[in-house]
Motif scaffolding. Structure first.
Motif, PDB file in Angstrom:
ATOM      1  N   TYR A 161       3.548   7.722   6.286  1.00 24.56           N
ATOM      2  CA  TYR A 161       4.677   8.437   6.873  1.00 24.56           C
ATOM      3  C   TYR A 161       5.806   8.682   5.885  1.00 24.56           C
ATOM      4  N   LYS A 162       5.912   7.816   4.888  1.00 26.40           N
ATOM      5  CA  LYS A 162       6.915   7.968   3.830  1.00 26.40           C
ATOM      6  C   LYS A 162       6.233   7.617   2.511  1.00 26.40           C
ATOM      7  N   PRO A 163       5.592   8.611   1.867  1.00 21.21           N
ATOM      8  CA  PRO A 163       4.763   8.318   0.697  1.00 21.21           C
ATOM      9  C   PRO A 163       5.499   7.695  -0.479  1.00 21.21           C
ATOM     10  N   GLU A 164       6.821   7.753  -0.497  1.00 19.57           N
ATOM     11  CA  GLU A 164       7.572   7.126  -1.579  1.00 19.57           C
ATOM     12  C   GLU A 164       7.644   5.605  -1.423  1.00 19.57           C
ATOM     13  N   ILE A 165       7.204   5.100  -0.273  1.00 20.85           N
ATOM     14  CA  ILE A 165       7.258   3.666   0.010  1.00 20.85           C
ATOM     15  C   ILE A 165       5.877   3.043  -0.186  1.00 20.85           C
ATOM     16  N   ILE A 166       5.831   1.953  -0.955  1.00 16.29           N
ATOM     17  CA  ILE A 166       4.618   1.142  -1.096  1.00 16.29           C
ATOM     18  C   ILE A 166       4.678   0.053  -0.027  1.00 16.29           C
ATOM     19  N   MET A 167       3.643  -0.050   0.749  1.00 20.26           N
ATOM     20  CA  MET A 167       3.639  -0.952   1.896  1.00 20.26           C
ATOM     21  C   MET A 167       3.394  -2.402   1.473  1.00 20.26           C
ATOM     22  N   ASN A 168       4.219  -3.307   1.993  1.00 24.00           N
ATOM     23  CA  ASN A 168       4.067  -4.742   1.753  1.00 24.00           C
ATOM     24  C   ASN A 168       3.161  -5.393   2.792  1.00 24.00           C
ATOM     25  N   HIS A 169       2.837  -4.644   3.832  1.00 29.32           N
ATOM     26  CA  HIS A 169       2.023  -5.159   4.935  1.00 29.32           C
ATOM     27  C   HIS A 169       0.934  -4.152   5.258  1.00 29.32           C
ATOM     28  N   ILE A 170      -0.083  -4.619   5.946  1.00 34.21           N
ATOM     29  CA  ILE A 170      -1.102  -3.754   6.528  1.00 34.21           C
ATOM     30  C   ILE A 170      -0.891  -3.818   8.041  1.00 34.21           C
ATOM     31  N   TYR A 171      -0.916  -2.666   8.681  1.00 36.62           N
ATOM     32  CA  TYR A 171      -0.578  -2.567  10.102  1.00 36.62           C
ATOM     33  C   TYR A 171      -1.835  -2.361  10.940  1.00 36.62           C
ATOM     34  N   PHE A 172      -1.794  -2.886  12.160  1.00 34.10           N
ATOM     35  CA  PHE A 172      -2.924  -2.746  13.079  1.00 34.10           C
ATOM     36  C   PHE A 172      -2.424  -2.907  14.502  1.00 34.10           C
ATOM     37  N   THR A 173      -3.282  -2.650  15.465  1.00 33.18           N
ATOM     38  CA  THR A 173      -2.887  -2.667  16.861  1.00 33.18           C
ATOM     39  C   THR A 173      -4.013  -3.219  17.723  1.00 33.18           C
ATOM     40  N   ALA A 174      -3.660  -3.628  18.923  1.00 34.01           N
ATOM     41  CA  ALA A 174      -4.652  -4.047  19.900  1.00 34.01           C
ATOM     42  C   ALA A 174      -5.010  -2.887  20.836  1.00 34.01           C
ATOM     43  N   LEU A 175      -4.443  -1.709  20.586  1.00 31.10           N
ATOM     44  CA  LEU A 175      -4.725  -0.524  21.407  1.00 31.10           C
ATOM     45  C   LEU A 175      -5.583   0.452  20.613  1.00 31.10           C
ATOM     46  N   VAL A 176      -6.807   0.661  21.060  1.00 31.90           N
ATOM     47  CA  VAL A 176      -7.719   1.535  20.335  1.00 31.90           C
ATOM     48  C   VAL A 176      -7.155   2.946  20.193  1.00 31.90           C
TER      49      VAL A 176
END
Length: 146
Positions: A42-57
């Protein structure tokens, strides 16, 4: 208490025991590990420190649809390989509690399967989401309302 194959997670504020899902356009195989350290969709200038996931398929399906890249939209069943927490970007900040059932981890997520029967967005819904994301980019304090 939540158990993983490799560790016991001690997060008591997490609402779910799984299954968990991650949406992407990457072509992955069972056993592959997803890790932090890549650019945000969503903001390619940002390097993510976390990996995101959900319990909603279908939430993972939305993430797959909105992900950058030209690959096929995929929703993987994932297993957190370490501790995780409610996603603070939405939990109690944009929505009370964690209704999106979104989580993040600095530990890897292991791909354990793939889901193919999630609900895909209509072209109109996709356009509305893209407009919302463009508004967030223009106004970082904007709230996404579905």
């Amino acid at each position: 208490m939540i158990e993983s194959n490799t560790s016991i997670l001690d997060k008591t504020d997490v609402l779910d025991n799984g299954p968990f899902y991650h949406g992407t356009k990457a072509d992955l195989q069972v056993g592959d590990l997803l890790t932090a350290g890549f650019r945000s969709n969503y903001k390619p200038e940002i390097i993510m420190n976390h990996i995101y996931f959900t319990a909603l398929v279908n939430g993972a399906g939305l993430a797959a649809t909105l992900a950058k890249g030209d690959g096929f939209e995929r929703v993987y069943i994932v297993e957190p390989m370490g501790s995780f927490e409610n996603d603070p970007n939405v939990t109690d900040k944009k929505f009370p509690g964690n209704p999106t059932r979104s989580y993040r981890s600095q530990a890897s997520l292991k791909v354990v399967g793939e889901v193919t029967d999630w609900v895909r967005l209509t072209p109109e819904d996709l356009e509305q989401w893209r407009e919302r994301l463009a508004n967030i980019e223009a106004n970082p304090n904007a709230v996404i309302i579905n």
